[in-house]
Design a protein around this motif. Structure first.
Motif, PDB file in Angstrom:
ATOM      1  N   GLU A  51       0.835  -1.210   0.000  1.00 47.73           N
ATOM      2  CA  GLU A  51       0.000   0.000   0.000  1.00 47.73           C
ATOM      3  C   GLU A  51       0.870   1.260   0.000  1.00 47.73           C
ATOM      4  O   GLU A  51       0.557   2.232  -0.701  1.00 47.73           O
ATOM      5  CB  GLU A  51      -0.926  -0.006   1.213  1.00 47.73           C
ATOM      6  CG  GLU A  51      -2.039  -1.047   1.102  1.00 47.73           C
ATOM      7  CD  GLU A  51      -2.842  -1.186   2.379  1.00 47.73           C
ATOM      8  OE1 GLU A  51      -4.059  -1.439   2.288  1.00 47.73           O
ATOM      9  OE2 GLU A  51      -2.257  -1.060   3.482  1.00 47.73           O
ATOM     10  N   MET A  52       1.955   1.246   0.759  1.00 48.62           N
ATOM     11  CA  MET A  52       2.859   2.404   0.757  1.00 48.62           C
ATOM     12  C   MET A  52       3.579   2.541  -0.578  1.00 48.62           C
ATOM     13  O   MET A  52       3.856   3.656  -1.031  1.00 48.62           O
ATOM     14  CB  MET A  52       3.878   2.277   1.889  1.00 48.62           C
ATOM     15  CG  MET A  52       3.309   2.580   3.266  1.00 48.62           C
ATOM     16  SD  MET A  52       2.554   4.225   3.406  1.00 48.62           S
ATOM     17  CE  MET A  52       3.974   5.284   3.198  1.00 48.62           C
ATOM     18  N   GLU A  53       3.862   1.417  -1.203  1.00 47.10           N
ATOM     19  CA  GLU A  53       4.478   1.456  -2.540  1.00 47.10           C
ATOM     20  C   GLU A  53       3.540   2.119  -3.538  1.00 47.10           C
ATOM     21  O   GLU A  53       3.971   2.916  -4.381  1.00 47.10           O
ATOM     22  CB  GLU A  53       4.824   0.037  -2.992  1.00 47.10           C
ATOM     23  CG  GLU A  53       5.590  -0.017  -4.303  1.00 47.10           C
ATOM     24  CD  GLU A  53       5.980  -1.426  -4.694  1.00 47.10           C
ATOM     25  OE1 GLU A  53       7.018  -1.599  -5.361  1.00 47.10           O
ATOM     26  OE2 GLU A  53       5.234  -2.373  -4.334  1.00 47.10           O
ATOM     27  N   GLN A  54       2.254   1.831  -3.427  1.00 47.72           N
ATOM     28  CA  GLN A  54       1.262   2.452  -4.313  1.00 47.72           C
ATOM     29  C   GLN A  54       1.194   3.962  -4.088  1.00 47.72           C
ATOM     30  O   GLN A  54       1.085   4.745  -5.035  1.00 47.72           O
ATOM     31  CB  GLN A  54      -0.101   1.812  -4.091  1.00 47.72           C
ATOM     32  CG  GLN A  54      -0.182   0.363  -4.538  1.00 47.72           C
ATOM     33  CD  GLN A  54      -1.460  -0.331  -4.102  1.00 47.72           C
ATOM     34  OE1 GLN A  54      -2.231   0.193  -3.290  1.00 47.72           O
ATOM     35  NE2 GLN A  54      -1.702  -1.527  -4.623  1.00 47.72           N
ATOM     36  N   VAL A  55       1.261   4.380  -2.817  1.00 50.80           N
ATOM     37  CA  VAL A  55       1.296   5.806  -2.499  1.00 50.80           C
ATOM     38  C   VAL A  55       2.542   6.447  -3.101  1.00 50.80           C
ATOM     39  O   VAL A  55       2.483   7.513  -3.722  1.00 50.80           O
ATOM     40  CB  VAL A  55       1.288   6.026  -0.967  1.00 50.80           C
ATOM     41  CG1 VAL A  55       1.508   7.502  -0.629  1.00 50.80           C
ATOM     42  CG2 VAL A  55      -0.026   5.548  -0.366  1.00 50.80           C
ATOM     43  N   GLY A  56       3.695   5.788  -2.921  1.00 47.36           N
ATOM     44  CA  GLY A  56       4.954   6.315  -3.449  1.00 47.36           C
ATOM     45  C   GLY A  56       4.942   6.450  -4.957  1.00 47.36           C
ATOM     46  O   GLY A  56       5.419   7.454  -5.511  1.00 47.36           O
ATOM     47  N   VAL A  57       4.395   5.454  -5.637  1.00 42.80           N
ATOM     48  CA  VAL A  57       4.324   5.496  -7.106  1.00 42.80           C
ATOM     49  C   VAL A  57       3.430   6.648  -7.563  1.00 42.80           C
ATOM     50  O   VAL A  57       3.757   7.373  -8.511  1.00 42.80           O
ATOM     51  CB  VAL A  57       3.795   4.150  -7.658  1.00 42.80           C
ATOM     52  CG1 VAL A  57       3.447   4.274  -9.140  1.00 42.80           C
ATOM     53  CG2 VAL A  57       4.837   3.050  -7.453  1.00 42.80           C
ATOM     54  N   GLU A  58       2.301   6.839  -6.881  1.00 43.46           N
ATOM     55  CA  GLU A  58       1.393   7.940  -7.233  1.00 43.46           C
ATOM     56  C   GLU A  58       2.087   9.296  -7.101  1.00 43.46           C
ATOM     57  O   GLU A  58       1.974  10.155  -7.985  1.00 43.46           O
ATOM     58  CB  GLU A  58       0.154   7.900  -6.336  1.00 43.46           C
ATOM     59  CG  GLU A  58      -0.873   8.976  -6.661  1.00 43.46           C
ATOM     60  CD  GLU A  58      -2.104   8.890  -5.781  1.00 43.46           C
ATOM     61  OE1 GLU A  58      -2.731   9.944  -5.546  1.00 43.46           O
ATOM     62  OE2 GLU A  58      -2.439   7.772  -5.326  1.00 43.46           O
ATOM     63  N   LEU A  59       2.834   9.488  -6.029  1.00 39.53           N
ATOM     64  CA  LEU A  59       3.537  10.762  -5.820  1.00 39.53           C
ATOM     65  C   LEU A  59       4.683  10.933  -6.813  1.00 39.53           C
ATOM     66  O   LEU A  59       4.913  12.034  -7.321  1.00 39.53           O
ATOM     67  CB  LEU A  59       4.074  10.832  -4.388  1.00 39.53           C
ATOM     68  CG  LEU A  59       3.037  10.769  -3.266  1.00 39.53           C
ATOM     69  CD1 LEU A  59       3.721  10.868  -1.905  1.00 39.53           C
ATOM     70  CD2 LEU A  59       2.001  11.881  -3.402  1.00 39.53           C
TER      71      LEU A  59
END
Length: 289
Positions: free
Chosen positions: A145-153
């Motif tokens: 989930e944090m990886e998804q946040v990081g990719v979005e940013l």
């Protein structure tokens, strides 16, 4: 002035509160043990990965990567604030909000704030430019989930929608101490002084397999995600430590309050007994007369 019945009611209520704070302290202590283990195991990996990236990128000539490119003409930025969803954790959220306010007041960038956790969002949203609030299946997001946040940013950074990406969080130091921090995630810049120091430290080149460009293209995004996830682990450990410490203080205050109220109630009871004895003695004396 409170009577004995009211004091008994207060003592009973305070004892109930003490049981709750003690239970919360034990729960936070158990969660802290796991969270502390996670962050202490994650930091060395994140640190070595970052050092490897710095060293290789400083020694390789003419290397370029989207994560390293500074967008000097882009004044827009994103600040991801990692706070808690729940209160009762001392100054954990207020200190972080204070750090974020100072950063926003001092920077000349147009910053939009994204949030993980509600508490600092509630403190800042009315004053500053509020962006998205991330929600997850559980209270603590997973690595995926944090990886998804990081990719979005990072996609917003690579598309030049923003020129910088920052993260604000509490760095875990111990069960009773944390350090509010604002850290730049993107671009992953290496200043000239650091490059020169690394070149002096390694006055030779390494043999690479595969080639250094392929290595850096693979490791740089991993380093970015690792840094973001380590920030989350720091924040989680600091939250549990702060809540455990706050509940310990609350339990101690309950004990002090119970002691004070008990002394006050005993004094009132003693006064009542003394009054009754005086009345009995006075009545006996009057009968004699």
């Amino acid at each position: 002035m409170a009577n004995i019945k009211e004091l008994k009611k207060k003592i009973k209520g305070t004892k109930s509160t003490s049981k709750i704070t003690q239970a919360m302290k034990l729960v936070s202590a158990a969660k802290l043990a796991k969270a502390q283990n996670n962050i202490l195991n994650s930091r060395p990996y994140a640190r070595e990965l970052e050092e490897t990236i710095k060293t290789v990128s400083a020694l390789v000539q003419s290397y370029d990567n989207e994560f390293l490119n500074e967008k000097k003409d882009n004044n827009k930025a994103i600040l991801l604030v990692i706070s808690s969803d729940k209160g009762l954790c001392g100054s954990y959220n207020s200190q972080l909000a204070k750090k974020v306010r100072r950063f926003l007041d001092e920077t000349n960038q147009d910053v939009k704030i994204y949030f993980i956790g509600k508490k600092v969002r509630d403190l800042l949203a009315a004053t500053y430019n509020k962006g998205k609030t991330y929600t997850f299946n559980k209270s603590e997001p997973t690595f995926i989930e944090m990886e998804q946040v990081g990719v979005e940013l990072s996609e917003m950074f690579k598309s030049a929608e923003v020129g910088h990406v920052y993260v604000a969080y509490n760095v875990f130091q111990s069960a009773i101490a944390f350090d509010p921090t604002v850290k730049q995630l993107l671009p992953m810049t290496l200043d000239v002084a650091e490059k020169e120091q690394l070149k002096e430290k390694f006055p030779f080149d390494f043999k690479y397999d595969p080639n250094p460009t392929e290595i850096l293209d693979t490791l740089i995004p991993q380093t970015y995600i690792s840094t973001l996830y380590t920030a989350l682990l720091d924040a989680v450990a600091a939250e549990h430590g702060s809540r455990m410490s706050a509940m310990d203080s609350a339990s101690s205050n309950c004990k002090k309050a119970i002691k004070t109220l008990s002394i006050k109630m005993n004094k009132l009871r003693q006064a009542a007994i003394t009054t009754e004895l005086s009345e009995v003695v006075s009545g006996a004396e009057s009968l004699k007369g």
